[in-house]
Design a protein around this motif. Structure first.
Motif, PDB file in Angstrom:
ATOM      1  N   PRO A 240      -0.956  17.731  -9.210  1.00 27.79           N
ATOM      2  CA  PRO A 240      -1.865  16.786  -9.769  1.00 27.79           C
ATOM      3  C   PRO A 240      -3.383  17.163  -9.898  1.00 27.79           C
ATOM      4  N   CYS A 241      -4.077  16.809 -10.916  1.00 26.47           N
ATOM      5  CA  CYS A 241      -5.465  17.301 -11.290  1.00 26.47           C
ATOM      6  C   CYS A 241      -6.437  16.194 -10.813  1.00 26.47           C
ATOM      7  N   LEU A 242      -7.659  16.864 -10.713  1.00 27.19           N
ATOM      8  CA  LEU A 242      -9.018  16.091 -10.026  1.00 27.19           C
ATOM      9  C   LEU A 242      -9.048  14.796 -10.604  1.00 27.19           C
ATOM     10  N   HIS A 243      -8.547  14.641 -12.009  1.00 29.69           N
ATOM     11  CA  HIS A 243      -8.916  13.492 -12.668  1.00 29.69           C
ATOM     12  C   HIS A 243      -8.088  12.283 -12.109  1.00 29.69           C
ATOM     13  N   LEU A 244      -7.087  12.666 -11.700  1.00 30.25           N
ATOM     14  CA  LEU A 244      -5.898  11.792 -10.909  1.00 30.25           C
ATOM     15  C   LEU A 244      -6.600  11.349  -9.655  1.00 30.25           C
ATOM     16  N   ALA A 245      -7.396  12.239  -8.893  1.00 30.01           N
ATOM     17  CA  ALA A 245      -8.074  12.110  -7.539  1.00 30.01           C
ATOM     18  C   ALA A 245      -9.007  10.985  -7.819  1.00 30.01           C
TER      19      ALA A 245
ATOM     20  N   PHE B  90       0.984  -1.050   0.000  1.00 29.95           N
ATOM     21  CA  PHE B  90       0.103  -0.028   0.044  1.00 29.95           C
ATOM     22  C   PHE B  90       0.902   1.299   0.126  1.00 29.95           C
ATOM     23  N   PRO B  91       1.225   1.617  -1.381  1.00 28.10           N
ATOM     24  CA  PRO B  91       2.284   2.918  -1.355  1.00 28.10           C
ATOM     25  C   PRO B  91       1.592   4.117  -0.729  1.00 28.10           C
ATOM     26  N   ARG B  92       2.319   5.180  -0.461  1.00 26.42           N
ATOM     27  CA  ARG B  92       1.817   6.522  -0.157  1.00 26.42           C
ATOM     28  C   ARG B  92       1.629   7.322  -1.570  1.00 26.42           C
ATOM     29  N   PHE B  93       0.882   8.308  -1.443  1.00 27.20           N
ATOM     30  CA  PHE B  93       0.567   9.192  -2.633  1.00 27.20           C
ATOM     31  C   PHE B  93       2.082   9.526  -3.424  1.00 27.20           C
ATOM     32  N   SER B  94       2.925   9.721  -2.557  1.00 22.50           N
ATOM     33  CA  SER B  94       4.296  10.329  -3.009  1.00 22.50           C
ATOM     34  C   SER B  94       4.928   9.275  -3.754  1.00 22.50           C
ATOM     35  N   GLU B  95       4.797   8.134  -3.542  1.00 23.31           N
ATOM     36  CA  GLU B  95       5.554   6.891  -4.079  1.00 23.31           C
ATOM     37  C   GLU B  95       4.802   6.319  -5.595  1.00 23.31           C
ATOM     38  N   LEU B  96       3.435   7.088  -5.781  1.00 25.30           N
ATOM     39  CA  LEU B  96       2.806   6.637  -7.290  1.00 25.30           C
ATOM     40  C   LEU B  96       3.479   7.374  -8.346  1.00 25.30           C
ATOM     41  N   LYS B  97       3.365   6.907  -9.721  1.00 21.30           N
ATOM     42  CA  LYS B  97       3.581   7.386 -10.623  1.00 21.30           C
ATOM     43  C   LYS B  97       2.211   7.582 -11.580  1.00 21.30           C
ATOM     44  N   LEU B  98       1.902   9.015 -11.570  1.00 18.38           N
ATOM     45  CA  LEU B  98       0.509   9.143 -11.893  1.00 18.38           C
ATOM     46  C   LEU B  98       0.750  10.165 -13.344  1.00 18.38           C
ATOM     47  N   SER B  99      -0.240   9.893 -14.179  1.00 17.45           N
ATOM     48  CA  SER B  99      -0.146  10.788 -15.461  1.00 17.45           C
ATOM     49  C   SER B  99      -1.642  10.937 -16.117  1.00 17.45           C
ATOM     50  N   CYS B 100      -1.739  12.192 -16.414  1.00 18.54           N
ATOM     51  CA  CYS B 100      -3.105  12.720 -17.066  1.00 18.54           C
ATOM     52  C   CYS B 100      -2.892  13.259 -18.246  1.00 18.54           C
ATOM     53  N   ASN B 101      -3.354  13.389 -19.461  1.00 16.86           N
ATOM     54  CA  ASN B 101      -3.125  14.224 -20.624  1.00 16.86           C
ATOM     55  C   ASN B 101      -4.107  15.459 -20.797  1.00 16.86           C
TER      56      ASN B 101
END
Length: 190
Positions: A141-146, A123-134
């Motif tokens: 990070p945008c609300l889409h990632l939320a 269960f990684p913390r938010f800071s450990e995730l790799k997230l992307s949105c176009n």
């Protein structure tokens, strides 16, 4: 889809949500409100990356706005060492409670204890995730990632074993290979 027991899945999704959303650097209290608008329209997998397509319906609430954006989002977790994974998969599938539970579509919390013995971070913390949105929103990070993170929480209720796939573990694959083999499973093929 092979649906898992929702009671056991709920435990895994709650652990995911607690780890991600309690991180002090996480800018979202929760993405649930945004995700409840039905914005996520499809899920997919590319190896260890969860891919998601989303309609930004928020932009179409007023007729003066442009049509919804087709967004592409990706979520990637930190990988685990393949040698550690082999030992973990062998230990997990050698445990009768876990193996029989998986056959009944119940993922026991004891599996998390075994993962902890091998120092796997499920269960990684938010800071450990790799997230992307176009999307073209300025705020990152945008609300889409939320919304994606909140949807992931819901998804793990139904398919909790997928957390291991996102980490690069062969647990789901090995279980599918051996679920009809009589216990005990000694990990000869791992």
């Amino acid at each position: 889809m092979w649906e898992w027991d929702k009671k056991s899945g709920r435990w895994w999704s709650q652990q995911w949500g607690a780890a991600v959303f309690s991180d002090p650097v996480c800018p979202f209290p929760r993405g649930g409100n945004y995700s409840q608008y039905g914005t996520v329209c499809s899920w997919g997998w590319d190896g260890r990356t969860m891919l998601c397509k989303m309609d930004d319906r928020e932009a179409n609430w007023d007729e003066g706005y442009p049509p919804p954006l087709q967004l592409k989002l990706a979520l990637k977790l930190p990988p685990i060492d393949p040698k550690v994974d082999d030992a973990f998969v062998c230990a997990a599938l050698s445990n009768k409670t876990i193996f029989e539970g998986m056959r009944r579509k119940v993922l026991e919390p004891k599996l998390a204890e075994i993962a902890e013995m091998f120092e796997l971070k499920l269960f990684p913390r938010f800071s450990e995730l790799k997230l992307s949105c176009n999307c073209d929103h300025d705020e990152r990070p945008c609300l889409h990632l939320a919304a994606l993170l909140a949807q992931m929480e819901d998804f793990l209720t139904v398919r909790p074993l997928r957390i291991f796939t996102l980490l690069g573990s062969k647990l789901e694959y090995e279980f599918e290979l051996h679920k009809f083999v009589p216990f005990p499973y000694y990990g000869n093929r791992v």
